[in-house]
Enzyme design. Structure first.
Site, PDB file in Angstrom:
ATOM      1  CG  HIS A  61      -1.813  -1.203   1.288  1.00 50.62           C
ATOM      2  ND1 HIS A  61      -3.081  -1.205   0.763  1.00 50.62           N
ATOM      3  CD2 HIS A  61      -1.607  -2.447   1.787  1.00 50.62           C
ATOM      4  CE1 HIS A  61      -3.641  -2.399   0.950  1.00 50.62           C
ATOM      5  NE2 HIS A  61      -2.751  -3.169   1.566  1.00 50.62           N
ATOM      6  CG  LEU A  62       3.305   2.059  -2.933  1.00 52.46           C
ATOM      7  CD1 LEU A  62       3.972   2.291  -4.277  1.00 52.46           C
ATOM      8  CD2 LEU A  62       4.344   1.830  -1.845  1.00 52.46           C
ATOM      9  NE  ARG A  63      -1.785   3.084   3.711  1.00 54.04           N
ATOM     10  CZ  ARG A  63      -2.626   2.107   3.982  1.00 54.04           C
ATOM     11  NH1 ARG A  63      -3.609   1.839   3.129  1.00 54.04           N
ATOM     12  NH2 ARG A  63      -2.503   1.387   5.083  1.00 54.04           N
ATOM     13  CG  ASN A  93      -6.181   0.383   0.063  1.00 55.13           C
ATOM     14  OD1 ASN A  93      -5.191   0.332  -0.667  1.00 55.13           O
ATOM     15  ND2 ASN A  93      -6.129   0.091   1.352  1.00 55.13           N
ATOM     16  CG  HIS A 231      -3.981 -10.507   3.199  1.00 55.32           C
ATOM     17  ND1 HIS A 231      -5.218 -11.098   3.094  1.00 55.32           N
ATOM     18  CD2 HIS A 231      -4.177  -9.182   2.959  1.00 55.32           C
ATOM     19  CE1 HIS A 231      -6.122 -10.181   2.824  1.00 55.32           C
ATOM     20  NE2 HIS A 231      -5.518  -9.014   2.724  1.00 55.32           N
ATOM     21  CG  ASN A 276      -8.556  -7.307   7.950  1.00 57.09           C
ATOM     22  OD1 ASN A 276      -8.790  -8.420   8.409  1.00 57.09           O
ATOM     23  ND2 ASN A 276      -9.390  -6.690   7.134  1.00 57.09           N
ATOM     24  CG  ASP A 303      -1.270  -6.406   3.779  1.00 60.13           C
ATOM     25  OD1 ASP A 303      -1.465  -5.350   3.120  1.00 60.13           O
ATOM     26  OD2 ASP A 303      -2.138  -6.914   4.503  1.00 60.13           O
ATOM     27  CG  HIS A 307      -2.365   2.976   9.121  1.00 56.14           C
ATOM     28  ND1 HIS A 307      -3.432   3.357   8.332  1.00 56.14           N
ATOM     29  CD2 HIS A 307      -2.364   1.620   9.110  1.00 56.14           C
ATOM     30  CE1 HIS A 307      -4.047   2.286   7.871  1.00 56.14           C
ATOM     31  NE2 HIS A 307      -3.421   1.213   8.318  1.00 56.14           N
TER      32      HIS A 307
END
EC number: 3.5.2.3
Length: 425
Positions: A61-63, A93, A231, A276, A303, A307
């Site tokens: 996730h590179l956001r 996402n 995952h 998760n 994964d 944050h």
């Protein structure tokens, strides 16, 4: 002018050999034995080092766009290079979610501008990456994405997933599934095990994962779609994937370092332990280790899910789900799986580099004619994992303070330096 890496142990055709590797114009031009130096060549002595085909992470996730306070393409790919990765595949996402060519272009523009490693994004399965509702135009996105996923949400409707698989199969791309049955979650946030019950938390049952894996494998068999499970955390999911592979289906799966090294007995009242799927039971961890060893689970992905510090400061109940992993995955697995003999080094390289290349059709590897995407490791270097040294914006990891062996010295992408210690600058 060539750059010639001299005297390293390099990985090729499933084993390590000692010799030289020559790079010119971003490609490997010779490998094996001794490569003669010409007048203007640069020689780099790598005696005692291991040269690996660049690691590949098919689940990060590179956001960005949308959540740059957590991570950016620049910081996330710098972290990847620091960890030895030369290719990463970011999940959708984002805001906007890559559910149309226009929205995908917002992500691609940032990748072109800021990435220091290869970045191959996913398109979402549904509009808005909601796990329900309207499917995206698979054909319009297929040329720019590595596959389709709604990671973070399971696709809830069976017919919706069946149609998604038919459309993905038609454009020759995999469905990469976050498997989670919403109605079985019941507000849970850690594994429904002993720790959960003894400490008054709300649990997530294993069935919430494996029930959707079971459904999707059935649909993959009916549609002929290539299907990859994100995952994997439960022993039941492992067994379902094992049976699917035995039946000859185009089914694969990944797990992550935290599921291989931790279980719910290791939980602490700290957001660093919340992700998760959650850390499962000891039996699940052992089943995953066996599955990685025997090839049922062919891929290890991190994964990587950064944050902000504040979002991870609210304990198990209140913290955001997700931990970072790009910068410590390889040394952790080398130290705690390879060195004790649970995996061979060759198996670890397969799971972290060659198998994801093969499954996702990425090509590459340490062969003449291939891009010079490679990583130099010192496997004897020992140190403690210190999140303050990470290049990622995220710092939350349950492995802070763990002692490991194996340090990234130099990461090359297309022959150019993406990360280097002082020795190679």
């Amino acid at each position: 002018m060539k750059t010639i890496l001299k005297g390293a142990k390099f990985y090729r055709d499933g084993r390590f050999e000692t010799g030289d590797l020559a790079i010119e114009d971003g490609k490997i031009v010779a490998i094996g034995g001794r490569v003669a130096l010409e007048a203007d060549d640069r020689a780099v002595d790598l005696t005692g080092c291991h040269v690996l085909p660049g690691l590949v992470d098919v689940h990060v996730h590179l956001r960005e766009p949308g959540f740059s306070e957590k991570e950016t393409i620049a910081t996330g790919t710098a972290a990847a290079a620091h960890g030895g990765y030369t290719t990463v595949c970011p999940m959708p996402n984002l805001n906007p979610a890559p559910d149309s060519p226009e929205h995908l272009e917002a992500e691609l523009a940032l990748i072109r501008r800021d990435a220091v490693v290869r970045v191959l994004p996913y398109g979402s399965i549904t509009r808005g990456q909601k796990g329900r509702g309207e499917l995206v135009d698979f054909g319009a996105l297929a040329g720019e994405v590595v596959g389709f996923s709604d990671d973070g949400r399971g696709v809830q409707g069976e017919e919706l997933m069946a149609e998604a698989m038919r459309r993905a199969a038609a454009v020759g791309k995999p469905i990469v599934a976050h498997c989670e049955v919403d109605e079985l979650l019941k507000g849970g946030y850690i594994h429904d095990g002993v720790y959960c019950r003894e400490h008054g938390h709300k649990g997530i049952c294993s069935e919430s994962e494996w029930r959707q894996v079971e459904r999707d494998i059935k649909l993959a068999a009916e549609t002929g779609c290539q299907y990859h499970v994100c995952h994997v955390s439960t022993k039941e999911s492992v067994e379902l994937i094992r049976r699917a592979k035995a039946a000859g289906l185009k089914v694969s799966g990944e797990t992550a370092p935290h599921y291989l090294l931790l279980c719910d007995e290791d939980l602490q009242e700290d957001g660093r332990f919340k992700m998760n799927p959650p850390l499962r039971g000891r039996e699940d961890r052992e089943a995953l280790r066996q599955a990685v060893a025997d090839g049922t689970i062919e891929v290890i992905a991190t994964d990587h899910a950064p944050h902000t510090a504040e979002q991870k400061s609210r304990g198990l109940a209140g913290s955001a789900m997700g931990i970072v992993g790009l910068e410590c995955a390889f040394p952790l697995l080398y130290t705690y799986l390879v060195k004790p003999g649970l995996l061979t080094l060759e198996q670890l390289v397969e799971r972290m580099s060659m198998a994801p290349r093969r499954i996702f059709g990425l090509g590459g590897g340490l062969q003449a004619g291939e891009p010079a995407d490679l990583t130099v490791f010192d496997l004897d270097a020992e140190y403690e994992i210190d999140p303050e040294t990470f290049l990622s914006k995220g710092r939350a990891t349950p492995f802070a303070g763990w002692r490991v062996a194996g340090r990234t010295l130099w990461t090359l992408v297309g022959g150019r330096t993406a990360y280097a210690t002082e020795r190679f600058r």
